[in-house]
Design a protein around this motif. Structure first.
Motif, short mmCIF file in Angstrom:
data_model
loop_
_atom_site.label_atom_id
_atom_site.label_comp_id
_atom_site.label_asym_id
_atom_site.label_seq_id
_atom_site.Cartn_x
_atom_site.Cartn_y
_atom_site.Cartn_z
N GLY A 384 0.82 -1.21 0.00
CA GLY A 384 0.00 0.00 0.00
C GLY A 384 0.86 1.26 0.00
N VAL A 385 2.07 1.15 0.51
CA VAL A 385 2.98 2.32 0.49
C VAL A 385 4.18 2.06 -0.43
CG1 VAL A 385 2.31 3.24 2.74
CG2 VAL A 385 4.10 1.51 2.63
N ALA A 386 3.96 1.15 -1.40
CA ALA A 386 5.06 0.76 -2.29
C ALA A 386 5.68 1.98 -3.00
CB ALA A 386 4.57 -0.26 -3.31
N ASP A 387 4.83 2.95 -3.38
CA ASP A 387 5.36 4.11 -4.11
C ASP A 387 6.37 4.87 -3.24
OD1 ASP A 387 3.76 3.41 -6.12
OD2 ASP A 387 2.27 5.02 -5.85
N LYS A 388 5.96 5.02 -1.96
CA LYS A 388 6.83 5.71 -1.00
C LYS A 388 8.15 4.95 -0.85
CE LYS A 388 4.84 8.00 3.05
NZ LYS A 388 4.14 7.78 4.30
N VAL A 389 8.04 3.62 -0.76
CA VAL A 389 9.22 2.78 -0.56
C VAL A 389 10.14 2.88 -1.79
CG1 VAL A 389 10.01 0.38 -0.31
CG2 VAL A 389 8.03 1.18 0.99
N ILE A 390 9.52 2.80 -2.97
CA ILE A 390 10.32 2.85 -4.21
C ILE A 390 11.02 4.21 -4.33
CG2 ILE A 390 10.11 2.86 -6.74
CD1 ILE A 390 7.86 0.68 -6.27
N ASP A 391 10.27 5.27 -4.03
CA ASP A 391 10.89 6.61 -4.09
C ASP A 391 12.05 6.73 -3.11
OD1 ASP A 391 9.12 7.33 -6.00
OD2 ASP A 391 7.83 8.55 -4.69
N ALA A 392 11.83 6.17 -1.91
CA ALA A 392 12.89 6.27 -0.89
C ALA A 392 14.13 5.49 -1.31
CB ALA A 392 12.36 5.76 0.45
N VAL A 393 13.93 4.37 -2.00
CA VAL A 393 15.08 3.59 -2.48
C VAL A 393 15.78 4.36 -3.60
CG1 VAL A 393 15.81 1.46 -3.63
CG2 VAL A 393 14.09 1.37 -1.81
N LYS A 394 14.97 4.93 -4.51
CA LYS A 394 15.55 5.65 -5.65
C LYS A 394 16.33 6.88 -5.20
CE LYS A 394 12.70 4.01 -9.44
NZ LYS A 394 11.41 4.15 -10.10
N SER A 395 15.77 7.55 -4.16
CA SER A 395 16.45 8.78 -3.70
C SER A 395 17.65 8.46 -2.82
CB SER A 395 15.47 9.65 -2.91
OG SER A 395 15.23 9.05 -1.64
N GLY A 396 17.78 7.19 -2.43
CA GLY A 396 18.90 6.82 -1.57
C GLY A 396 18.57 6.92 -0.08
N ALA A 397 17.32 7.37 0.23
CA ALA A 397 16.94 7.47 1.65
C ALA A 397 16.95 6.08 2.29
CB ALA A 397 15.57 8.12 1.80
N ILE A 398 16.49 5.09 1.53
CA ILE A 398 16.61 3.70 2.00
C ILE A 398 17.72 3.04 1.18
CG2 ILE A 398 15.51 1.43 2.17
CD1 ILE A 398 12.82 2.80 2.50
N ARG A 399 18.79 2.62 1.90
CA ARG A 399 19.92 2.01 1.19
C ARG A 399 19.72 0.50 1.01
NH1 ARG A 399 26.07 1.57 3.18
NH2 ARG A 399 25.16 2.29 5.12
#
Ligand code: SF4
Ligand code: SF3
Length: 553
Positions: A384-399
């Motif tokens: 349900g929050v996949a978009d947020k997760v994907i954005d965070a991975v792309k931005s480097g916030a989630i390594r």
């Protein structure tokens, strides 16, 4: 007795198997021997059912019995020798029925039925003494000298993986979800064990087939749980008691918990979850009961202290049970496959007696200061929050993502998992599931990209949720699961974890770190295959393993 099915066997006197009068878990020699015989007779049932199925004939009641019978033999489930005498007699009758089914189907197809030997023709004695005298015929290592150690180890992997599959499939079945393909695989595996297969490659293929069947079993259980109680949603769960009468429910069976909530409705009794029952609080139709009050205690190995202190009755709906102590033996109940001689057992899902016991006991006399933890990050919540997760991975916030999950146990090396979660860098997310999480689920991990850094996905079987999430994320990034910035750090103890590991391997998930030790039944040659073919790695030191995982990504 000889048993080496669980992780704690390394701490037994023998070092690589429990023998003598009692295992490390408290299972006595008679019960261990009877469990071996029960499984052996079930192999005979499987010999007939497998052949009958090839001729188009099935017996779903026999398949259901096998699930239940296998489940009773998991570590920390049933210690009641008398129950096993009963189950062996039942298995023997079911085997007769399966034989007739097969022979009739063969004749109807114009074939003459095979005369089967081994478990199919084993004649179990009718009482405990007679059965105990037959133990060597059914012992898990009975053919070691003929088959060789590697084959015996691979066969043990099948037998124990099968136990995990059966446990999950049983949980799904009681909520109305069954998969014929699981029954077909179970029968096939039983037949293979019965016919003394010794080719290690063939046996490992069978183990992987069980891994695929276990994926189906976990899918069925996910469908069963979410179908009955809704999809888990992020939920704050109170982990401190409140004043009032109380019942503690442990194990994995949500259906039993639901029946207990119904039996205690409007009676002024608070129901607390223990161990693997914690994720129940995240299911909408369970958390709708206002008297599902909170979670109490930690993982199973702390129960002798925690149950002694709990001021109400306790219900064990599945593993992990350890010897009930005198201080609470009179107020603990078992249900479903669980059992301990002399402990009251509820076989009919009628928990009125537990409600009565709660009324008669003091309950908590005062409120403890409120503390909560957040759970409920099943596949729907995370996707349900996949978009947020994907954005965070792309931005480097989630390594990176670490899945730190599985069973807990008493081995000192299990501090590794606490260290791993605590030491994981702040730009990483920790997914967790199973009872191993109690080592760190009350720590403050903070948030990342608007999400908690620790995402509790549920019980051990909710590895299914983790696999669905991993698959969907891999699709979103256009890579394979092994290319995701994800590392799996698995703690094992009992046989469901063995089944989950087989599922991971069957799905091609590589580089799984497993600990605190590798299973005692795996020979060096088998370990070598797991390492070479699947990249399985034993855990090392938390800091170095984190660094190595991040470097690989
Ligand atoms: Fe030993 Fe584990 Fe078997 Fe119990 S279940 S007897 S602890 S190997
Ligand atoms: Fe725990 Fe027994 Fe395996 Fe379901 S409750 S994970 S050990």
């Amino acid at each position: 007795m000889f048993c080496y099915q669980c992780e704690q066997t390394y701490r037994s006197d023998e070092g690589a198997g429990c023998a003598g009068a009692k295992g490390m878990c408290g299972k006595d020699a008679t019960t261990a021997d009877l469990q071996d015989i029960l499984l052996y007779v079930c192999e005979g049932v499987g010999q007939y059912l497998h052949r009958a199925r090839l001729l188009g004939a099935t017996d779903i009641e026999a398949d259901r019995f096998i699930l239940f019978a296998f489940f009773t033999t998991l570590t920390n489930v049933n210690f009641n020798a008398a129950k096993f005498v009963e189950l062996i007699q039942q298995a023997s009758q079911i085997r007769d029925r399966a034989k007739a089914l097969y022979e009739d189907a063969a004749r109807a197809a114009g074939k003459s039925p095979e005369t089967l030997s081994g478990p199919a023709s084993f004649a179990p004695a009718s009482d405990m003494a007679g059965l105990s005298a037959q133990a060597s015929e059914a012992a898990v290592r009975k053919d070691a000298a003929i088959l060789g150690e590697d084959a015996v180890g691979a066969r043990a992997l099948i037998l124990y993986g099968l136990k995990g599959v059966c446990a999950y499939a049983h949980h799904a079945r009681v909520l109305g979800e069954e998969r014929d393909a699981i029954y077909a695989t179970v029968e096939h595996a039983l037949d293979m064990l019965a016919r003394e297969e010794r080719d290690v490659a063939t046996l490992l293929d069978e183990a992987l087939a069980l891994g695929r069947a276990n994926f189906l079993a976990m899918e069925a259980l996910d469908a069963a749980n979410t179908g009955a109680f809704g999809a888990p949603t992020p939920t704050n769960v109170r982990v401190t008691p409140i004043k009032g009468k109380a019942i503690l429910v442990s194990g994995h069976d949500l259906k039993d918990l639901h029946a207990i909530l119904e039996a205690t409705k409007d009676k002024g009794i608070n129901v607390y979850t223990h161990g693997e029952m914690l994720p129940a609080h995240s299911y909408p139709k369970l958390k709708a009961y206002p008297h599902l009050a909170g979670n109490y205690g930690g993982a199973w190995q702390e129960q002798q202290k925690e149950f002694a202190e709990f001021p109400g009755p306790i219900v064990m709906t599945s593993n992990c049970l350890i010897e009930p102590q005198p201080r609470y033996r009179g107020r603990i109940f078992t249900a479903g496959p669980v059992g301990w001689a002399g402990v009251r057992h509820i076989a009919d899902e009628n928990f009125a007696i537990v409600a009565q016991a709660a009324q008669a006991l003091p309950g908590f006399t005062e409120d403890a200061p409120e503390k909560t933890i957040t759970i409920g990050f099943g596949r729907e919540a995370v996707l349900g929050v996949a978009d947020k997760v994907i954005d965070a991975v792309k931005s480097g916030a989630i390594r990176h993502f670490f899945l730190v999950g599985g069973c807990d146990g008493a081995a000192p090396g299990r501090n590794y998992y606490t260290d791993f979660a605590d030491e994981a860098p702040k730009d990483t997310v920790i997914l967790t599931l199973g009872c191993g999480k109690y080592r760190f689920n009350k720590h403050d991990f903070g948030t990342i990209g608007g999400l908690p850094r620790l995402l509790d996905m549920g019980q051990c079987n909710d590895a299914y949720s983790a696999l669905v999430v991993a698959t969907k994320l891999a699709e979103a990034f256009g890579v394979g699961v092994n290319e995701l910035p994800l590392s799996l750090i698995v703690s094992w103890f009992e046989q469901k974890a063995a089944a989950v590991l087989l599922t991971l391997l069957a799905l091609g998930v590589r580089n799984v770190r497993i600990g605190p030790t590798l299973p005692a039944f795996l020979t060096p040659a088998l370990v070598d295959v797991l390492v070479q073919k699947f990249g399985v790695q034993p855990i090392g030191d938390a800091k170095s393993d984190i660094a190595a995982s991040l470097a690989r990504a």
